[in-house]
Each structure stands twice: as structure tokens, then as C-alpha cells.
Design a protein around this motif. Structure first.
Motif, short mmCIF file in Angstrom:
data_model
loop_
_atom_site.label_atom_id
_atom_site.label_comp_id
_atom_site.label_asym_id
_atom_site.label_seq_id
_atom_site.Cartn_x
_atom_site.Cartn_y
_atom_site.Cartn_z
N PHE A 1 0.84 -1.20 0.00
CA PHE A 1 0.00 0.00 0.00
C PHE A 1 0.88 1.26 0.00
N MET A 2 1.87 1.30 0.88
CA MET A 2 2.73 2.48 0.98
C MET A 2 3.63 2.62 -0.24
N ARG A 3 4.15 1.54 -0.75
CA ARG A 3 5.01 1.60 -1.94
C ARG A 3 4.26 2.05 -3.19
N ASN A 4 2.96 1.81 -3.22
CA ASN A 4 2.15 2.21 -4.37
C ASN A 4 1.48 3.57 -4.17
N GLY A 5 1.97 4.34 -3.22
CA GLY A 5 1.49 5.71 -3.05
C GLY A 5 0.42 5.91 -2.02
N GLY A 6 0.05 4.86 -1.29
CA GLY A 6 -0.94 5.01 -0.24
C GLY A 6 -0.37 5.79 0.93
N THR A 7 -1.23 6.49 1.63
CA THR A 7 -0.80 7.29 2.77
C THR A 7 -1.44 6.76 4.04
N ILE A 8 -0.60 6.49 5.02
CA ILE A 8 -1.08 6.09 6.34
C ILE A 8 -0.58 7.12 7.34
N LEU A 9 -1.51 7.68 8.08
CA LEU A 9 -1.17 8.61 9.16
C LEU A 9 -1.13 7.80 10.45
N PHE A 10 0.08 7.51 10.92
CA PHE A 10 0.25 6.77 12.17
C PHE A 10 0.21 7.78 13.31
N ASP A 11 -0.75 7.64 14.20
CA ASP A 11 -0.86 8.52 15.36
C ASP A 11 -0.40 7.74 16.57
N THR A 12 0.83 8.00 17.02
CA THR A 12 1.37 7.26 18.15
C THR A 12 0.74 7.71 19.47
N ARG A 13 0.07 8.83 19.46
CA ARG A 13 -0.68 9.32 20.60
C ARG A 13 0.17 9.39 21.86
N ASP A 14 1.45 9.67 21.72
CA ASP A 14 2.30 9.72 22.90
C ASP A 14 2.97 11.08 23.10
N GLN A 15 2.31 12.11 22.62
CA GLN A 15 2.79 13.46 22.89
C GLN A 15 2.85 13.70 24.39
N ASP A 16 1.94 13.04 25.09
CA ASP A 16 1.83 13.27 26.53
C ASP A 16 2.52 12.18 27.35
N THR A 17 3.65 11.67 26.87
CA THR A 17 4.31 10.56 27.57
C THR A 17 4.70 10.91 28.99
N ALA A 18 4.88 12.17 29.27
CA ALA A 18 5.23 12.56 30.63
C ALA A 18 3.99 12.65 31.52
N LEU A 19 2.80 12.63 30.92
CA LEU A 19 1.56 12.74 31.68
C LEU A 19 0.89 11.38 31.77
N PRO A 20 0.40 11.01 32.93
CA PRO A 20 -0.29 9.72 33.03
C PRO A 20 -1.60 9.75 32.26
N THR A 21 -1.94 8.63 31.65
CA THR A 21 -3.23 8.51 30.96
C THR A 21 -4.31 8.21 31.98
N ALA A 22 -5.54 8.11 31.54
CA ALA A 22 -6.66 7.87 32.45
C ALA A 22 -6.49 6.57 33.24
N THR A 23 -5.75 5.63 32.70
CA THR A 23 -5.56 4.34 33.38
C THR A 23 -4.39 4.37 34.34
N GLY A 24 -3.66 5.48 34.40
CA GLY A 24 -2.51 5.57 35.28
C GLY A 24 -1.22 5.15 34.62
N ARG A 25 -1.29 4.65 33.38
CA ARG A 25 -0.09 4.26 32.64
C ARG A 25 0.32 5.40 31.71
N THR A 26 1.51 5.34 31.20
CA THR A 26 1.93 6.31 30.22
C THR A 26 1.86 5.71 28.83
N ALA A 27 1.54 6.55 27.86
CA ALA A 27 1.46 6.08 26.48
C ALA A 27 2.84 5.72 25.97
N ASN A 28 2.91 4.75 25.12
CA ASN A 28 4.19 4.36 24.53
C ASN A 28 3.95 3.96 23.09
#
Length: 185
Positions: free
Chosen positions: A101-128
């Protein structure tokens, strides 16, 4: 008709998905199995779809949820993939599908959602999300990420956006190097 009625159940499901995905231009998001994340993905792409309809000549259909393991990716110009730490490792077949898909020009927006790695998430864990993304895509031959600078082609192409809004105003965006070719006939 006789052949179609004797297809296995999965073939009917594949045909229904292909028909829905190909009849109109759609954005897609990867189902993570986390209801909150999946609902947020659907809502975000609905908003993007609405903005495209209001600000351009594009009239996309409703966003569609996809399963990387089983659904065809080629129908979609953009796939949004919210990375969650609970996502299972991709099969070799799914990795090959993403690579194609990517080699043929497809675009995937990967959202790692870890901008807030220093902040605990709602579950008390940190995003990784970055580590999870590396784990999920191990084995793909993709170029390294590069920061999105004001001189990058994407910054110049998306003239409708003055900035890249999101949950964090100070976040950095990184992209894979892409090549764009124009044909003159």
C-alpha cells in the motif's frame, strides 16, 4: 448469479466491503479494539470529511473502519491508524499488505498518541505509541522519519491548512520522505 450464491461466507463479506469502499471516495481508520479510540477516530474523520466537503470540491462518503489483517487497503487515499499499546503484532501477510500500500502511493497517518508521555493517561499508565509502532512495523522497508519543515512539499501542498491542529499545539510532525512525479503530456 449461480456462482455468487455458492461463494463462501467470507467471499460475500469481502465483496460487500469492496463495494462499499469503492463506490465513493472515503477516508478510513484502523480498528484498534479500544472502543474509545475507535469512536474518537471515527469522529475525527467525520469532521475531516465535513471540512473537505465544505472547503473543496471533494464530496467523500462516510469514513469506514478497516481491519489491517483482513481488509483491502487499496481503496483508500488516506488511512488513519491510531496506535495503541494493546494492538497485536501484525501477521506477515498484513505487513506485506501495508508495505505494498505504501510503496504504491498510499498514505497512512500513524498517530502514536504519545505526545503526553510525561503525563499519566486515564488508566494511570503512560502512552508508549512510538515503541508500539516500531514493534508493529518491524520488517517493513521504510525510510526514516523526517521532521515536517515549512519547506517540505506537504506544507506547501496543503494550502488550506495554516497549521496542523491536534491535541497538542506544540507537537512535532514527522513524515516519511516521499517522491512526487508530474507527467507532462
Amino acid at each position: 448469479f449461480a456462482v455468487a450464491t455458492h461463494l463462501p461466507g467470507d467471499a460475500h463479506a469481502d465483496d460487500a466491503f469492496a463495494l462499499k469502499a469503492s463506490l465513493t471516495y472515503r477516508l478510513a481508520y484502523v480498528v484498534t479494539g479500544d472502543g474509545e479510540v475507535d469512536n474518537m477516530s471515527r469522529a475525527g474523520l467525520k469532521g475531516l470529511t465535513r471540512a473537505l466537503t465544505e472547503r473543496t470540491a471533494v464530496e467523500p462518503g462516510e469514513p469506514i473502519a478497516i481491519d489491517i489483517e483482513s481488509d483491502e487497503l487499496a481503496f483508500f487515499p488516506l488511512i488513519y491508524w491510531p496506535v495503541t499499546t494493546s494492538q497485536a503484532q501484525l501477521s506477515a501477510q498484513a505487513l506485506a499488505k501495508v508495505d505494498t500500500f505504501m510503496r504504491n502511493g498510499g498514505t497512512i497517518l500513524f498517530d502514536t498518541r504519545d505526545q503526553d508521555t510525561a503525563l499519566p493517561t486515564a488508566t494511570g499508565r503512560t502512552a508508549n505509541g512510538s515503541a508500539t509502532l516500531r514493534r508493529l512495523l518491524t520488517g517493513l522497508d521504510i525510510p526514516p522519519l523526517q521532521p515536517l519543515t515549512p519547506e517540505h512539499v506537504l506544507t506547501r501542498t496543503f494550502y488550506l491548512l495554516r497549521e496542523y491542529p491536534g491535541r497538542w499545539a506544540s507537537g512535532r510532525i514527522a513524515v516519511y520522505s516521499i517522491a512526487i512525479m508530474f507527467l507532462s503530456i
